[in-house]
Design an enzyme around this catalytic site. Structure first.
Site, PDB file in Angstrom:
ATOM      1  N   HIS A 283      31.059 -55.468 -44.636  1.00 13.90           N
ATOM      2  CA  HIS A 283      29.830 -56.254 -44.640  1.00 13.90           C
ATOM      3  C   HIS A 283      29.714 -57.254 -43.497  1.00 13.90           C
ATOM      4  CE1 HIS A 283      32.674 -58.647 -47.031  1.00 13.90           C
ATOM      5  NE2 HIS A 283      31.975 -59.716 -46.703  1.00 13.90           N
TER       6      HIS A 283
ATOM      7  N   ASP B 213      37.660 -60.780 -45.246  1.00 16.00           N
ATOM      8  CA  ASP B 213      36.787 -60.206 -44.234  1.00 16.00           C
ATOM      9  C   ASP B 213      37.690 -59.643 -43.148  1.00 16.00           C
ATOM     10  OD1 ASP B 213      34.225 -61.096 -45.377  1.00 16.00           O
ATOM     11  OD2 ASP B 213      35.043 -63.077 -44.962  1.00 16.00           O
TER      12      ASP B 213
ATOM     13  N   HIS C 217      39.503 -63.627 -50.335  1.00 16.63           N
ATOM     14  CA  HIS C 217      38.406 -62.762 -49.900  1.00 16.63           C
ATOM     15  C   HIS C 217      38.667 -62.384 -48.448  1.00 16.63           C
ATOM     16  CE1 HIS C 217      34.612 -60.861 -49.387  1.00 16.63           C
ATOM     17  NE2 HIS C 217      34.210 -61.750 -48.491  1.00 16.63           N
TER      18      HIS C 217
ATOM     19  N   ASP D  95      30.589 -60.674 -51.939  1.00 18.64           N
ATOM     20  CA  ASP D  95      29.792 -61.282 -50.874  1.00 18.64           C
ATOM     21  C   ASP D  95      28.867 -60.260 -50.229  1.00 18.64           C
ATOM     22  OD1 ASP D  95      28.891 -63.323 -49.251  1.00 18.64           O
ATOM     23  OD2 ASP D  95      30.457 -63.063 -47.752  1.00 18.64           O
TER      24      ASP D  95
END
Length: 886
Positions: free
Chosen positions: A351, A15, A13, A125
């Site tokens: 996000h 980010d 994931h 997420d």
């Protein structure tokens, strides 16, 4: 009995920026991708790698290693590297509907260039999900979404079949307000439930005994999902060996190194639909304790939210529509440059970026990006407007000014433009002499009129003599000095999507300055406003007879939470302005309207108690359990409020300027709504959603903060805002609170990551509008469309001399449609094939008719094809309707 199948999906994931800045994480990304490439090429049993559903991850890698593009294409074509569908993983509630669509469009476009797209709606997420996700996914041809937040899984031992937002299974159906339905797969054990699988047998037995049981608790089928990765997780290089060990330990389970398309197909084949629950509308963890909904990211670093909304509206309401208008005049539509601007903006909409829950370094870089987006977007706007004005047929006298607007409905707006006259170019006179020459000219003012000769009241402010320059197409910079004036005026009926040309005529008379009255009241034919001694104000709507009193008080409260979550200081000390005595005066009063300014100096604690709060942060005390009080030391918070009511305004315009020099606090403006009610309505992504004021019984958080887009309404009060997404409505609906500032000092309670710049020691300017209305009827009224137009920017351009043929009319309305109440304009642009696109969304609870002058085909949000050739369309309740030119 069917065999259990464990689908292991390798991923990381990603980010893009968060607890480390972009380039630090890019270094790790390149390392990750090089290892993934080696495993996919060489390691038997390592078959697939999921690229987290976002193309920007691959783009960032190729920016460092562009020679790897063909290799990546090969891995995608072979089904090994699983990419798309998004350009990046956005925050759902803090990005506009059109931004969500562009994100999907550009992501799919890029994935197709690489050969294949993973057709699954992936939201691992996202901090809550808007209710129209199933409709958007369905229109894009997706029938399954995977998400990590918003629904409470209950499992076999805690069955809640009558709960709207809790599900026995990790599989469920999810239905949009329009009735679109998709299969929803909840990551009930999170997207790391198969992370770091052991190779050693004893460890593997302990690991799998727990992990298999955890998944079985929620799974409705024998197809089980294990996500082999986590945030920025390096790829597990010995995964193939680990899976061989698992197969040996559990011979009755098929361990498959899988990918999402294979997994979703297997689940759909095994489903028993009658067993599954259907959840409806937005998913924001309503059926939870309310502490981890992450709603307060809507108020962290509020200046970033304001900048983001400004850029979205410039792109959606000016750059794209004016580019369509210019295409009529032979100007090529700038597809590539618009995509560049959108993608640059999307780098800030990820996000962990737009939610402002990252390091200071991350958010400093975001401010630079926003500046770049504005430069790009304003270049697109000014170029298209210039090309148009060069071809507009103009009168022989007066200085032509063209106003561009694309708010979707005709509307009255106050316009400001800086007008230049009496240019003297450096080619005409030595530049040192020009200012003195201009200073000899007599004073002047201006009369403003429409193309039909109707005079428009205008307020003129001389700005002196200024340097400027033109950039001719085939020559070097052409510098000059000119006299400059600021013209402020109101255009009553700006075209819904189009332009209007006005003329400024220089006149020698200079109007005497009008001395403003001292009366603390304002009035036009729609509204009356009275300001009380404590700075609150009363509104009376002359059309409806609705009155609201005591509006606009301020409240400051301690915040010992973080960038993710608000937590009130332990002493519960709140400071409000209800008993204050601010300085109140008339700032301006002229032929256009009036502005009253209210100056508060509010004594508040300078921070949380330094020692106590520092100790709680050092020990990583979870925020609900923090008890630090506010400091005993006080400082002055200066707040200036400007209330403006102009001649044609149906709403009160409010501008609040806060010079923040305090730490650890939240500052809100309060609105008594005049009515008690059980629900309220708020703008969201392609919908107006009705939300309960009272939270579910599981909710333990003492606050019920929510996120909105454009507006919120409760009782008799509607507040429309520019970039202020956080609000709260009291349980009985009698008070609406709008957050203007939240100042905190750390990322979150999962580690010690200071973020001192989140204290927002800067001037914050907040703009919003106050309407009086029957809030319960907003959905079925013209209000959503009017608010949409009110918040749309306008662009005014003074014509420059041009030899281009004048073939365009002085005024033009491109909105060749008529829509009933409830239908809200969303976009006017060109598709990739240069066919016109117009999109609306329906907020009304009954079908409405959309009548057009020209023939259109009905399309989808992907805008690739269209069906039919119609002029009349029936729009279903809550439908997102896209029309494509034929």
């Amino acid at each position: 009995m069917t065999r259990k199948k464990a689908h292991i999906i390798s991923h990381s994931h990603w980010d893009r920026e968060w607890f480390l800045p972009l380039e630090s994480l890019r270094f790790k990304l390149v390392t990750l991708m090089d290892e993934v490439e080696g495993l996919l090429d060489m390691e038997a049993g390592f078959n697939h790698f999921h690229m987290d559903g976002q193309m920007i991850m691959l783009e960032d890698y190729l920016a460092v290693k562009p020679a790897k593009r063909e290799k990546m294409k090969q891995l995608v074509a072979d089904g090994k590297l699983r990419i798309g569908p998004w350009y990046m993983l956005q925050d759902a509630f803090l990005t506009s509907g059109e931004a969500n669509i562009r994100n999907l469009q550009y992501g799919l476009e890029m994935a197709k260039e690489f050969g294949h797209v993973e057709k699954i709606g992936y939201f691992p997420d996202t901090f809550g999900l808007y209710g129209q996700v199933p409709q958007l996914m369905s229109q894009a041809g997706f029938d399954t979404v995977v998400f990590g937040r918003g629904v409470n899984p209950t499992g076999f031992n805690n069955q809640i079949f009558d709960s709207a937002f809790a599900s026995k299974y990790s599989e469920m159906f999810w239905e949009s307000p329009d009735g679109s339905k998709v299969l929803g797969i909840l990551l009930a054990n999170w997207y790391s439930n198969g992370n770091e699988i052991p190779v050693e047998k004893e460890e593997a037995k302990v690991f799998w005994d727990k992990k298999l049981a955890d998944v079985e608790r929620f799974a409705s089928t024998d197809e089980w999902l294990f996500m082999n990765g986590c945030d920025h997780q390096p790829v597990q290089t010995d995964l193939a060996e680990a899976l061989e060990v698992a197969k040996e330990l559990y011979p009755d389970v098929d361990f498959i190194h899988s990918h999402f398309e294979r997994y979703q197909d297997a689940v759909k084949q095994s489903l028993e639909p009658e067993k599954l629950q259907t959840v409806y509308g937005e998913l924001t963890s309503q059926q939870s304790d309310g502490w981890s909904t992450l709603a307060n990211t809507a108020s962290s670093r509020i200046y970033l939210k304001q900048a983001n909304e400004k850029m979205e509206r410039l792109l959606e309401r000016l750059a794209e529509p004016i580019s369509v208008m210019a295409s009529d005049a032979g100007v090529p539509y700038p597809h590539e440059y618009l995509a560049f601007a959108w993608k640059l903006l999307m780098e800030n909409q990820i996000h962990d970026s737009i939610t402002a829950c990252s390091l200071d370094e991350v958010h400093r870089e975001m401010e630079v990006r926003f500046e770049k987006v504005e430069q790009v977007t304003m270049s697109l706007i000014s170029n298209a407007a210039r090309k148009l004005t060069e071809q507009i047929t103009i009168a022989e006298t007066g200085i032509p000014i063209t106003i561009f607007h694309a708010g979707g409905v005709e509307i009255a707006k106050t316009i400001e433009i800086e007008l230049e006259t009496d240019e003297i170019h450096f080619s005409e006179m030595h530049f040192e002499q020009i200012p003195d020459e201009l200073a000899k000219l007599p004073a002047q003012t201006f009369r403003l009129e429409t193309s039909e000769g109707v005079e428009i009241p205008v307020v003129v402010e001389p700005l002196g003599i200024h340097f400027n320059y033109d950039l001719p197409e085939r020559k070097f910079r052409d510098s000059y000095f000119a006299r400059k004036y600021k013209l402020t005026f109101i255009v009553e009926n700006l075209p819904a999507v189009g332009y209007e040309t006005l003329y400024a005529h220089a006149i020698s008379e200079v109007e005497p300055e009008v001395e403003p009255s001292s009366a603390l009241t304002m009035e036009n034919r729609f509204l009356k406003v009275e300001v009380a001694a404590n700075g609150t104000y009363t509104l009376f709507d002359k059309m409806s007879g609705i009155e609201a009193r005591g509006l606009g008080a301020y409240e400051d409260v301690g915040d010992i939470g973080n960038e993710y979550m608000f937590k009130e200081a332990g002493d519960k000390l709140r400071v409000d302005t209800l008993q204050s005595k601010p300085e109140i005066s008339v700032l301006r009063e002229d032929k256009l309207g009036k502005t009253i300014i209210i100056r508060h100096e509010i004594e508040i604690p300078e921070s949380a108690s330094a020692a106590a709060f520092a100790e709680e942060k050092r020990r990583l005390v979870w925020h609900p359990e923090r008890q630090s009080p506010r400091s005993e030391k006080r400082i002055i918070l200066k707040v200036a409020t400007e209330l403006t009511l102009n001649k044609h305004d149906k709403q009160l315009a409010v501008r609040v300027k806060i010079v923040n020099n305090a730490d650890d606090h939240r500052f809100r403006v309060l609105f008594p709504t005049g009515v008690t009610c059980e629900t309220h309505q708020a703008g969201s992504v392609f919908e107006v959603t009705t939300r309960p004021n009272k939270q579910a019984k599981e909710w333990t958080n003492p606050t019920s903060d929510n996120r909105k887009q454009a507006f919120v309404t409760s009782g008799n009060v509607l507040i429309a805002t520019h970039g202020l997404p956080e609000y709260e409505v009291s349980e009985n609906g009698d008070k609406l609170e709008l957050t203007l500032l939240r100042a905190v000092s750390e990322i979150g309670d999962w580690g010690d990551f200071p973020a001192y710049e989140a204290e927002c020691h800067r001037e914050i300017t907040a703009d919003f509008y106050v309407f009086l209305t029957d809030g319960s009827k907003a959905i079925n009224s013209e209000l959503p469309a009017e608010v949409n137009a009110l918040l749309a920017p306008v662009y005014a351009m003074q014509h420059k001399p041009s030899n281009k043929a004048k073939t365009l009319p002085e005024n033009q309305n491109f909105a060749k449609w008529k829509a009933a109440n409830g239908l809200v304009f969303s976009t006017f642009k060109l598709a990739k094939d240069n066919k016109r696109i117009v999109r609306f969304y329906q907020t009304a609870t009954e079908p409405t008719i959309l009548q057009t002058i020209h023939t259109w085909g009905k399309s989808t949000i992907l805008e690739e094809t269209s069906i039919g050739q119609e002029k009349t369309f029936t729009v279903r309740p809550n439908e997102i309707i896209t029309l494509k030119g034929v």
